[in-house]
Design an enzyme around this catalytic site. Structure first.
Site, mmCIF file in Angstrom:
data_model
loop_
_atom_site.group_PDB
_atom_site.id
_atom_site.type_symbol
_atom_site.label_atom_id
_atom_site.label_comp_id
_atom_site.label_asym_id
_atom_site.label_seq_id
_atom_site.Cartn_x
_atom_site.Cartn_y
_atom_site.Cartn_z
ATOM 1 N N SER A 161 -9.451 9.508 0.728
ATOM 2 C CA SER A 161 -9.242 9.382 2.157
ATOM 3 C C SER A 161 -9.261 7.886 2.423
ATOM 4 O O SER A 161 -8.655 7.091 1.681
ATOM 5 C CB SER A 161 -10.351 10.138 2.897
ATOM 6 O OG SER A 161 -10.312 9.912 4.280
ATOM 7 N N ASN A 202 -5.294 10.365 -5.876
ATOM 8 C CA ASN A 202 -5.348 8.965 -5.446
ATOM 9 C C ASN A 202 -4.034 8.505 -4.794
ATOM 10 O O ASN A 202 -4.061 7.693 -3.879
ATOM 11 C CB ASN A 202 -5.671 8.101 -6.683
ATOM 12 C CG ASN A 202 -5.282 6.654 -6.500
ATOM 13 O OD1 ASN A 202 -5.944 5.910 -5.776
ATOM 14 N ND2 ASN A 202 -4.187 6.232 -7.140
ATOM 15 N N TYR A 225 -1.195 7.286 9.900
ATOM 16 C CA TYR A 225 -2.015 7.163 8.674
ATOM 17 C C TYR A 225 -3.350 7.872 8.901
ATOM 18 O O TYR A 225 -3.808 8.629 8.041
ATOM 19 C CB TYR A 225 -2.227 5.684 8.334
ATOM 20 C CG TYR A 225 -3.024 5.459 7.059
ATOM 21 C CD1 TYR A 225 -2.502 5.810 5.815
ATOM 22 C CD2 TYR A 225 -4.314 4.911 7.100
ATOM 23 C CE1 TYR A 225 -3.233 5.600 4.643
ATOM 24 C CE2 TYR A 225 -5.044 4.704 5.927
ATOM 25 C CZ TYR A 225 -4.497 5.045 4.706
ATOM 26 O OH TYR A 225 -5.223 4.857 3.550
ATOM 27 N N THR A 280 -5.319 -4.084 -3.444
ATOM 28 C CA THR A 280 -4.341 -3.285 -4.193
ATOM 29 C C THR A 280 -2.971 -3.550 -3.576
ATOM 30 O O THR A 280 -2.833 -4.435 -2.734
ATOM 31 C CB THR A 280 -4.664 -1.785 -4.062
ATOM 32 O OG1 THR A 280 -4.388 -1.382 -2.709
ATOM 33 C CG2 THR A 280 -6.125 -1.470 -4.386
ATOM 34 N N THR A 300 -0.962 9.839 -14.489
ATOM 35 C CA THR A 300 0.349 10.194 -13.944
ATOM 36 C C THR A 300 0.882 9.069 -13.051
ATOM 37 O O THR A 300 0.117 8.336 -12.431
ATOM 38 C CB THR A 300 0.285 11.510 -13.145
ATOM 39 O OG1 THR A 300 -0.392 11.277 -11.907
ATOM 40 C CG2 THR A 300 -0.413 12.614 -13.925
ATOM 41 N N ASP A 346 5.753 12.687 -9.394
ATOM 42 C CA ASP A 346 5.878 12.369 -7.969
ATOM 43 C C ASP A 346 5.180 13.529 -7.277
ATOM 44 O O ASP A 346 5.577 14.697 -7.451
ATOM 45 C CB ASP A 346 7.370 12.298 -7.600
ATOM 46 C CG ASP A 346 7.578 11.976 -6.133
ATOM 47 O OD1 ASP A 346 6.751 12.407 -5.298
ATOM 48 O OD2 ASP A 346 8.579 11.316 -5.816
ATOM 49 N N LYS A 390 -5.190 10.994 6.812
ATOM 50 C CA LYS A 390 -6.506 10.896 6.171
ATOM 51 C C LYS A 390 -7.536 11.803 6.858
ATOM 52 O O LYS A 390 -8.427 12.338 6.185
ATOM 53 C CB LYS A 390 -6.980 9.439 6.110
ATOM 54 C CG LYS A 390 -6.088 8.545 5.235
ATOM 55 C CD LYS A 390 -6.000 9.022 3.767
ATOM 56 C CE LYS A 390 -5.279 8.037 2.857
ATOM 57 N NZ LYS A 390 -5.179 8.510 1.454
HETATM 58 N N1 LIG Z 1 -6.278 -0.427 -0.696
HETATM 59 C C1 LIG Z 1 -6.887 -0.094 0.407
HETATM 60 O O1 LIG Z 1 -7.285 -0.959 1.196
HETATM 61 C C2 LIG Z 1 -7.134 1.349 0.716
HETATM 62 C C3 LIG Z 1 -8.079 1.666 1.699
HETATM 63 C C4 LIG Z 1 -8.333 3.005 1.984
HETATM 64 C C5 LIG Z 1 -7.681 3.992 1.275
HETATM 65 N N2 LIG Z 1 -6.755 3.665 0.320
HETATM 66 C C6 LIG Z 1 -6.099 4.766 -0.401
HETATM 67 O O2 LIG Z 1 -6.204 4.532 -1.787
HETATM 68 C C7 LIG Z 1 -5.192 5.277 -2.456
HETATM 69 C C8 LIG Z 1 -4.555 4.434 -3.550
HETATM 70 O O3 LIG Z 1 -3.883 3.340 -2.970
HETATM 71 P P1 LIG Z 1 -4.080 1.854 -3.489
HETATM 72 O O4 LIG Z 1 -4.911 1.139 -2.509
HETATM 73 O O5 LIG Z 1 -4.490 1.830 -4.907
HETATM 74 O O6 LIG Z 1 -2.584 1.292 -3.299
HETATM 75 P P2 LIG Z 1 -1.401 1.004 -4.342
HETATM 76 O O7 LIG Z 1 -1.803 -0.054 -5.296
HETATM 77 O O8 LIG Z 1 -0.212 0.763 -3.485
HETATM 78 O O9 LIG Z 1 -1.248 2.376 -5.134
HETATM 79 C C9 LIG Z 1 -0.648 3.489 -4.561
HETATM 80 C C10 LIG Z 1 -0.268 4.440 -5.690
HETATM 81 O O10 LIG Z 1 0.283 5.637 -5.116
HETATM 82 C C11 LIG Z 1 1.473 5.926 -5.831
HETATM 83 N N3 LIG Z 1 2.402 6.761 -5.081
HETATM 84 C C12 LIG Z 1 3.001 6.516 -3.904
HETATM 85 N N4 LIG Z 1 3.825 7.532 -3.571
HETATM 86 C C13 LIG Z 1 3.728 8.454 -4.578
HETATM 87 C C14 LIG Z 1 4.313 9.714 -4.827
HETATM 88 N N5 LIG Z 1 5.202 10.269 -3.998
HETATM 89 N N6 LIG Z 1 3.971 10.381 -5.965
HETATM 90 C C15 LIG Z 1 3.076 9.843 -6.837
HETATM 91 N N7 LIG Z 1 2.504 8.636 -6.663
HETATM 92 C C16 LIG Z 1 2.825 7.958 -5.538
HETATM 93 C C17 LIG Z 1 2.072 4.573 -6.154
HETATM 94 O O11 LIG Z 1 3.041 4.720 -7.147
HETATM 95 P P3 LIG Z 1 4.380 3.802 -7.251
HETATM 96 O O12 LIG Z 1 3.990 2.629 -8.101
HETATM 97 O O13 LIG Z 1 5.402 4.682 -7.902
HETATM 98 O O14 LIG Z 1 4.753 3.396 -5.862
HETATM 99 C C18 LIG Z 1 0.818 3.847 -6.608
HETATM 100 O O15 LIG Z 1 0.505 4.176 -7.933
HETATM 101 C C19 LIG Z 1 -4.229 5.736 -1.358
HETATM 102 O O16 LIG Z 1 -4.445 7.105 -1.105
HETATM 103 C C20 LIG Z 1 -4.605 4.890 -0.162
HETATM 104 O O17 LIG Z 1 -4.308 5.524 1.068
HETATM 105 C C21 LIG Z 1 -6.466 2.360 0.044
#
Ligand SMILES: NC(=O)c1ccc[n+]([C@@H]2O[C@H](COP(=O)([O-])OP(=O)(O)OC[C@H]3O[C@@H](n4cnc5c(N)ncnc54)[C@H](OP(=O)(O)O)[C@@H]3O)[C@@H](O)[C@H]2O)c1
Length: 281
Positions: free
Chosen positions: A136, A85, A150, A185, A34, A58, A154
């Site tokens: 988280s 995620n 944030y 990411t 999705t 969304d 979490k």
């Molecule tokens: N990267 C890190 O360092 C890190 C560390 C700890 C936790 N996390 C967690 O990992 C998870 C994934 O993030 P990521 O690191 O992979 O970052 P990312 O590459 O920015 O991916 C975030 C994803 O969430 C989607 N999203 C945002 N708002 C949304 C909504 N309203 N409905 C559906 N999808 C939505 C984005 O879609 P769009 O393309 O449409 O914007 C994108 O696919 C998050 O929960 C984040 O808090 C990340």
């Protein structure tokens, strides 16, 4: 053995994309990938042999959540693994945070995850089988400046998930909370809004905000490795799935330090804490 159906939110980039790409290559997996914009999921086409459903979602849109679950069930008949995620960040001092941004982040990180989970639980209960993987962060276990809201999202994910795990343990439903530290990411970049401090008292945090944002795509964590670990845990270690899975050295070391220090503090104040109860009769 019949295929397992996985639903993953936010598969356009980052962890979600890596996990979806890995799942799409498994012969025994049905994938519901999705995203807010399904045209970002072309990378899946090379693997699609009829076992992939791309769905626009969304996670703040209740109708799209219902449609996703209904269409997934219609196509595949089961929902075995939900990966919540999708998520955002927000860098700002607490006092100068824009509450509209903070509330929207709660809508995505907490309420979206909660509504998705409520939507799949009836199916998983009926099946007496399922795994929920909730994203988280190390930011759900330990706190730092400029991340207050944030952290709020979490820590909420941690509490909600731990409670669900206790409510559903005897129903064959497992919970795994994933707690990454910095991974390469889009999160710290396009997925995190920023508000720079204006008060002199908070200028010392301006650098943290710019450094965090500029660090996007330079983090030590490898999202492909994370996706493989998550997939392997759910498929090969289902019976023993850990409730918490810190990912990355900074995450696990920070979690250990936080819990060790907190344990010391609780032990030190134990007698004082007990003295607040009514005297035992
Ligand atoms: N990267 C890190 O360092 C890190 C560390 C700890 C936790 N996390 C967690 O990992 C998870 C994934 O993030 P990521 O690191 O992979 O970052 P990312 O590459 O920015 O991916 C975030 C994803 O969430 C989607 N999203 C945002 N708002 C949304 C909504 N309203 N409905 C559906 N999808 C939505 C984005 O879609 P769009 O393309 O449409 O914007 C994108 O696919 C998050 O929960 C984040 O808090 C990340």
């Amino acid at each position: 053995m019949s295929n397992k159906t996985w639903i993953v939110t936010g598969t356009s980039t980052g962890f979600g994309k890596e996990l979806a790409a890995l799942l799409a290559q498994q012969e025994d997996v049905n994938l519901v990938a999705t995203a807010r914009h399904t045209d970002q999921l072309d990378y899946l086409d090379q693997y699609d042999h009829g076992q992939i459903l791309k769905h626009n979602l969304d996670v703040t849109n209740s109708d799209e959540i219902k449609d996703t679950i209904n269409n997934a069930l219609e196509k595949f008949g089961t929902i075995d693994v939900l990966v919540n995620n999708a998520g955002l960040g927000y860098f700002a001092t607490f006092e100068e945070s824009d509450l509209k941004e903070a509330k929207y982040m709660f809508d995505v990180n907490v309420w979206g995850l909660a509504e998705m989970t409520q939507a799949v639980l009836p199916t998983m209960r009926k099946q007496r089988f399922g795994a929920i993987v909730n994203f988280s962060s190390i930011g759900g276990l330990a706190s730092f400046p400029i991340w207050s809201f944030y952290h709020g999202t979490k820590y909420a994910v941690e509490g909600i998930s731990e409670s669900i795990a206790k409510e559903t343990a005897d129903l064959g439903i497992k919970m795994m909370i994933v707690e990454p530290s910095g991974f390469r990411t889009d999160w710290a970049g396009r997925s995190s809004k920023k508000t720079m401090p204006t008060h002199d008292d908070y200028q010392k945090f301006a650098k943290d905000i710019t450094t965090n944002a500029a660090g996007a795509h330079h983090e030590p964590g490898d999202p492909k490795a994370a996706a493989k670990i998550i997939y392997d845990e759910v498929t090969d270690n289902f019976a023993d799935l850990p409730l918490r899975l810190p990912l990355g050295k900074f995450s696990v070391d920070t979690a250990i330090e936080k819990y060790e220090n907190t344990l010391k503090e609780f032990k030190k104040s134990r007698d004082l804490s007990i003295s607040a109860d009514q005297p035992e009769k």
